[in-house]
Design a protein around this motif. Structure first.
Motif, short mmCIF file in Angstrom:
data_model
loop_
_atom_site.label_atom_id
_atom_site.label_comp_id
_atom_site.label_asym_id
_atom_site.label_seq_id
_atom_site.Cartn_x
_atom_site.Cartn_y
_atom_site.Cartn_z
N GLU A 1 -16.42 -70.23 21.46
CA GLU A 1 -16.06 -70.90 20.29
C GLU A 1 -15.57 -69.19 18.81
O GLU A 1 -15.13 -69.04 18.32
N GLY A 2 -16.18 -67.89 19.93
CA GLY A 2 -15.84 -66.09 19.45
C GLY A 2 -14.48 -66.58 19.00
O GLY A 2 -14.04 -66.05 18.14
N VAL A 3 -13.79 -67.05 20.21
CA VAL A 3 -12.21 -66.67 20.63
C VAL A 3 -11.21 -68.01 18.98
O VAL A 3 -10.58 -67.46 18.05
N GLN B 1 -9.82 -66.34 15.66
CA GLN B 1 -7.86 -66.38 15.19
C GLN B 1 -7.40 -66.67 14.26
O GLN B 1 -6.72 -67.02 13.33
N ALA B 2 -9.02 -68.13 13.92
CA ALA B 2 -9.05 -67.90 12.38
C ALA B 2 -8.95 -66.80 11.77
O ALA B 2 -8.24 -66.77 10.44
N ALA B 3 -9.79 -66.12 11.79
CA ALA B 3 -9.97 -64.93 11.29
C ALA B 3 -8.65 -63.78 10.77
O ALA B 3 -8.21 -63.32 9.66
N LEU B 4 -8.24 -64.11 12.44
CA LEU B 4 -6.18 -63.13 12.13
C LEU B 4 -5.29 -63.62 11.57
O LEU B 4 -4.62 -63.22 11.31
N GLU C 1 -11.62 -53.81 10.84
CA GLU C 1 -12.50 -53.42 11.89
C GLU C 1 -13.01 -54.10 13.24
O GLU C 1 -13.17 -53.77 14.76
N PHE C 2 -13.62 -55.12 12.31
CA PHE C 2 -14.78 -56.43 13.25
C PHE C 2 -13.89 -56.94 13.98
O PHE C 2 -14.13 -57.51 15.06
N GLN C 3 -12.84 -57.36 13.11
CA GLN C 3 -12.03 -58.30 13.93
C GLN C 3 -11.16 -57.45 15.12
O GLN C 3 -10.87 -58.05 16.35
N ALA C 4 -10.42 -56.54 14.77
CA ALA C 4 -10.34 -55.45 15.86
C ALA C 4 -11.18 -55.72 17.39
O ALA C 4 -10.57 -55.44 18.50
N GLN C 5 -12.33 -55.38 16.65
CA GLN C 5 -13.70 -55.17 18.20
C GLN C 5 -13.36 -56.46 18.59
O GLN C 5 -13.73 -56.15 19.93
N ALA D 1 -10.73 -58.54 18.85
CA ALA D 1 -10.07 -59.14 19.86
C ALA D 1 -9.97 -58.40 20.61
O ALA D 1 -9.66 -59.03 22.42
N ILE D 2 -10.74 -57.37 20.88
CA ILE D 2 -10.48 -56.63 22.48
C ILE D 2 -11.75 -57.11 23.13
O ILE D 2 -11.30 -57.45 24.56
N ALA D 3 -12.70 -57.76 22.78
CA ALA D 3 -13.81 -58.31 23.48
C ALA D 3 -12.55 -59.35 23.94
O ALA D 3 -13.33 -59.88 25.14
N ALA D 4 -12.03 -60.58 23.43
CA ALA D 4 -11.43 -62.04 23.53
C ALA D 4 -10.84 -61.27 24.93
O ALA D 4 -11.06 -62.47 25.66
N LEU D 5 -10.24 -59.69 25.02
CA LEU D 5 -9.68 -59.81 25.87
C LEU D 5 -10.43 -59.75 26.67
O LEU D 5 -9.68 -60.79 28.83
N HIS D 6 -10.93 -58.55 26.91
CA HIS D 6 -11.88 -58.72 28.31
C HIS D 6 -12.91 -60.33 28.93
O HIS D 6 -12.52 -61.07 30.21
N ALA D 7 -13.29 -61.33 27.87
CA ALA D 7 -12.87 -62.38 27.65
C ALA D 7 -12.58 -63.41 29.27
O ALA D 7 -12.66 -64.40 29.24
N ASP D 8 -11.28 -62.76 28.12
CA ASP D 8 -9.94 -64.25 29.04
C ASP D 8 -9.74 -63.56 30.41
O ASP D 8 -9.15 -64.44 31.25
N ALA D 9 -10.20 -62.47 31.02
CA ALA D 9 -10.14 -61.89 32.31
C ALA D 9 -10.77 -62.77 33.14
O ALA D 9 -12.16 -62.20 33.06
#
Length: 375
Positions: free
Chosen positions: A241-243, A247-250, A257-261, A263-271
């Motif tokens: 849901e978060g991703v 994606q819709a926001a980006l 700044e919250f979108q950028a943060q 994005a970092i959280a999403a990269l951690h979640a993707d690993a």
């Protein structure tokens, strides 16, 4: 009795009363009385229009209080009688802005938001923040007085509202109220009222962080660093849901700044494993965050990412000039350990533990120092 329904309706009802002429404190008191009456009355006979019912009862409570005070008679003459149906205008968004008014301190804005927008009781808020109920009551009363002269139709600052809700989220859990879950509920409500990419970014960030919550501590409350967390415990539904929200926001190309943060959280979640983390891309997102905020805390976190992407020496070089930033010592200890200097890292871990802001963090840092010293 549907407590979630009542709490969801609270800000809109307060907003209606304020727009009709009630001052904020009187409106909030009247709505609290109406909520208590709803708890008693709805169990046997729930209304077809819950919000309209609350508006009518709260307005009548406000008028009763106004009539009881002769000094307010003239004000009563200026306000219109309560209509039969619920108005089409939703004042929830303006109430968010009012509770996060720049004239309030961050702690007062958080308390007022939880009380007026979140519908929590003073006791619940006090328990969540581990302060006496009387102390929290005074804080909320002062906040009400501060905003009582603010015109309800003044434009609000979305960034201030989001920062207040982020503060709520970061408090996490204490007492009988899960503030992280409450913050997510409020941001969902805000996202329904306003189409703004940073609102979506904050919601995505909260969902992605909250998805990792079950793995962040051991059963005895000890902290588990991200690299050591059991990723099988992560909530994949919240991550998905978060991703999707991110994606819709980006896609709107209005980066904040919250979108950028997020994005970092999403990269951690993707690993799927810590060693699969795309640290190079995380550094790129931290570069965007530095550009957006120029925050020393962001630079500190970026140094960790640089250390993972380009080696500990590069991470230590990125720490230069950040010595006064909270948690600098812990980051320096980690990078020095990665660089092979266990003796210096142990000493820095111990110094960081002495300055830790909470018990769990202190215990974790003490254990790191002991591990290196014993080794």
């Amino acid at each position: 009795m549907n407590e979630a329904l009542l709490r969801g309706l609270t800000p809109g009802v307060i907003g209606v009363l304020v727009r009709r002429g009630a001052d904020f404190a009187a409106a909030e008191d009247a709505v609290q009385d109406a909520l208590l009456e709803a708890v008693r009355a709805w169990a046997a006979d729930p209304p077809r229009d819950p919000k309209g019912w609350l508006i009518t009862v709260a307005w009548n409570r406000f008028l009763d209080a106004t009539r009881a005070n002769t000094a307010r008679r003239r004000r009563e003459d200026l306000v219109e009688p309560a209509p039969e149906s619920t108005p089409a205008v939703d004042d929830t968004l303006q109430l968010y802005f009012l509770c996060a008014h720049p004239s309030l301190t961050p702690s007062s804005a958080v308390a007022l938001t939880l009380r007026a927008v979140g519908g929590l009781t003073t006791r619940q808020i006090a328990q969540a923040y581990l302060v006496p109920e009387a102390t929290m009551a005074q804080r909320i009363s002062r906040a009400k007085r501060t905003v009582s002269t603010v015109r309800f139709d003044q434009p609000g600052d979305v960034a201030t509202v989001l920062r207040v809700l982020y503060l709520v989220f970061n408090e996490g859990y204490s007492g009988d109220i899960d503030l992280a879950a409450e913050a997510i509920r409020l941001v969902r409500q805000l996202a329904a009222a306003i189409d703004h990419p940073e609102v979506a970014g904050l919601l995505a960030l909260m969902l992605l962080h909250h998805a990792r919550r079950p793995s962040r501590t051991t059963p005895d409350g000890s902290l588990v660093p991200l690299a050591a967390q059991d990723r099988e415990l992560w909530d994949t539904h919240l991550i998905a849901e978060g991703v999707a929200i991110l994606q819709a926001a980006l896609a709107r190309d209005q980066l904040g700044e919250f979108q950028a943060q997020a994005a970092i959280a999403a990269l951690h979640a993707d690993a799927l494993a810590a060693e699969e983390t795309d640290w190079v891309q995380i550094v790129e997102w931290y570069d965007e965050l530095v550009r957006l905020t120029n925050s020393p805390v962001v630079r500190l976190n970026r140094a960790v990412a640089v250390g993972e992407a380009d080696g500990a020496r590069a991470g230590l070089a990125a720490l230069v000039g950040l010595e006064s930033v909270p948690r600098y010592l812990a980051v320096a200890a980690y990078l020095h350990e990665r660089d092979g200097d266990a003796e210096l890292a142990a000493r820095l871990y111990a110094e960081a533990a002495a300055k830790a802001s909470n018990l769990a963090e202190r215990d974790y840092l003490v254990r790191q120092a002991a591990r290196l010293n014993s080794g």
